[in-house]
Scaffold this active site. Structure first.
Site, mmCIF file in Angstrom:
data_model
loop_
_atom_site.group_PDB
_atom_site.id
_atom_site.type_symbol
_atom_site.label_atom_id
_atom_site.label_comp_id
_atom_site.label_asym_id
_atom_site.label_seq_id
_atom_site.Cartn_x
_atom_site.Cartn_y
_atom_site.Cartn_z
ATOM 1 N N SER A 132 0.706 -1.614 0.193
ATOM 2 C CA SER A 132 -0.265 0.377 0.122
ATOM 3 C C SER A 132 0.616 1.301 -0.030
ATOM 4 C CB SER A 132 -0.874 0.042 0.895
ATOM 5 O OG SER A 132 -2.484 0.547 0.705
ATOM 6 N N HIS A 321 -7.015 -5.370 1.616
ATOM 7 C CA HIS A 321 -5.428 -5.029 2.270
ATOM 8 C C HIS A 321 -4.486 -4.912 2.126
ATOM 9 C CE1 HIS A 321 -4.481 -0.944 1.408
ATOM 10 N NE2 HIS A 321 -4.339 -0.822 2.655
#
Length: 353
Positions: A132, A321
């Site tokens: 990320s 995620h």
């Protein structure tokens, strides 16, 4: 040059040798019917060999190093390597004079300075891995050549609509009654799908609040003034105000953990982290591995680059995620195979792959 020296205390976690008998992740452990899940926190020392405070001088971003704990245990059981996990500024236990500066350039310099302090002028071959925002900073670090011995780059993509990010952040609880409560929320909300990883990593995402204090001074003084000056008002009104105040105090006493990083305040840096990132990633000269949850995550630049063979791609379906927490074995297998293929290292003796 008075402002050139900024001291950072950066927490670094170095991987420990693999546990005897191999490693088994709790993501594959099955529980009997009616058995209550354990949300108690796990110590970092179960996964890392040492934790060091590194003081560097700097010339002048949500997850902490602990989110890599379970992955570290797995990868060290696969290949000969050493993992150094770093709390970026304003993350985990890192302390810095200007924690508000979360620009890509500043954090990339932080990483370079840490490598310099740890290894001096002759650092060992290093592969940098990021997820990320951390993946974005890894790319910026590679492009700026802050790690002269860099030999590989790994980045994970999970498509997030930045425009909806604030709505997501507002939907999260602001406080938790305990660390166990925060761990339980992270698992049941799906933020982390591996309970073992949640038990070790959430301690790096939340912090204990300061001792509960009364409501803001202005509200207090006004409330007290009303009680003193308007004694003839209806008793019911006073009772309601007292009840509201008591409820507020009770909430403050119970809600003793909050997020370490106020992500909503980092919005001004989001564009600098991610704009043009695919092109930057492709322009890195070292061998590259791209992990993603699905091929629909590829934008135009990455699609063309993949067709041209500019990087190796590994799809990890049904991951959230935090892929390195949700599926540490899959990420470790992909990374281990990549590193051995490029002759960065070798598989552990006796490891079957």
């Amino acid at each position: 040059f008075d402002n050139m020296e900024k001291q950072l205390h950066l927490n670094l976690l170095a991987s420990r040798p693999p546990m005897a008998g191999g490693f088994q992740s709790s993501s594959k452990m099955k529980m009997g019917p009616g058995r209550k899940r354990d949300f108690s926190p796990l110590p970092w020392s179960q996964y890392f060999e040492t934790m060091e405070d590194v003081e560097v001088e700097n010339e002048n971003g949500g997850h902490s190093a602990l989110s890599w704990a379970v992955f570290t245990a797995v990868i060290c059981s696969r290949i000969n390597c050493r993992v150094v996990a770093m709390d970026l500024r304003a993350h985990g236990d890192t302390k810095v004079k200007n924690p508000e500066d979360l620009s890509a350039d500043t954090m990339a310099k932080d990483i370079g300075k840490v490598v310099e302090v740890l290894y001096g002028e002759n650092p060992p071959p290093i592969m940098i891995i990021g997820h990320s925002m951390g993946g974005a900073i890894a790319v910026h670090t590679a492009i700026a050549n802050h790690i002269p011995s860099l030999l590989g780059l790994c980045r994970y993509i999970y498509m997030v609509n930045i425009h909806n990010m604030q709505n997501f952040l507002r939907s999260r609880p602001k406080t938790f009654k305990s660390l166990e409560n925060a761990i339980e929320w992270s698992v049941k909300s799906g933020q982390i799908r591996n309970i073992e990883s949640a038990r070790v990593s959430m301690g790096g995402q939340v912090k204990k609040c300061e001792e509960p204090t009364s409501s803001p001074g202005v509200s207090n003084s006004i409330g007290e003034g009303i009680i003193e000056e308007e004694e003839d008002e209806e008793v019911e009104e006073e009772s309601n105000k007292k009840r509201m105040k008591d409820d507020d105090q009770e909430m403050k006493k119970e809600s003793i953990f909050t997020w370490r990083v106020e992500l909503s305040k980092t919005e001004k840096y989001w564009d600098g982290w991610f704009r043009g990132l695919s092109a930057l990633f492709l322009s890195c000269s070292v061998p590259k591995l791209l992990l993603l949850a699905g091929v629909d995550r590829l934008d135009k630049d990455l699609t063309i680059g993949q067709m041209q063979g500019k990087f190796q791609m590994q799809v990890l379906p049904q991951c959230g995620h935090a892929v390195h927490e949700d599926a540490p074995e899959k990420v470790a297998d992909a990374l281990a195979t990549f590193m051995v293929r490029h002759k960065f290292t070798e598989f552990k003796e006796g490891y079957l792959w």
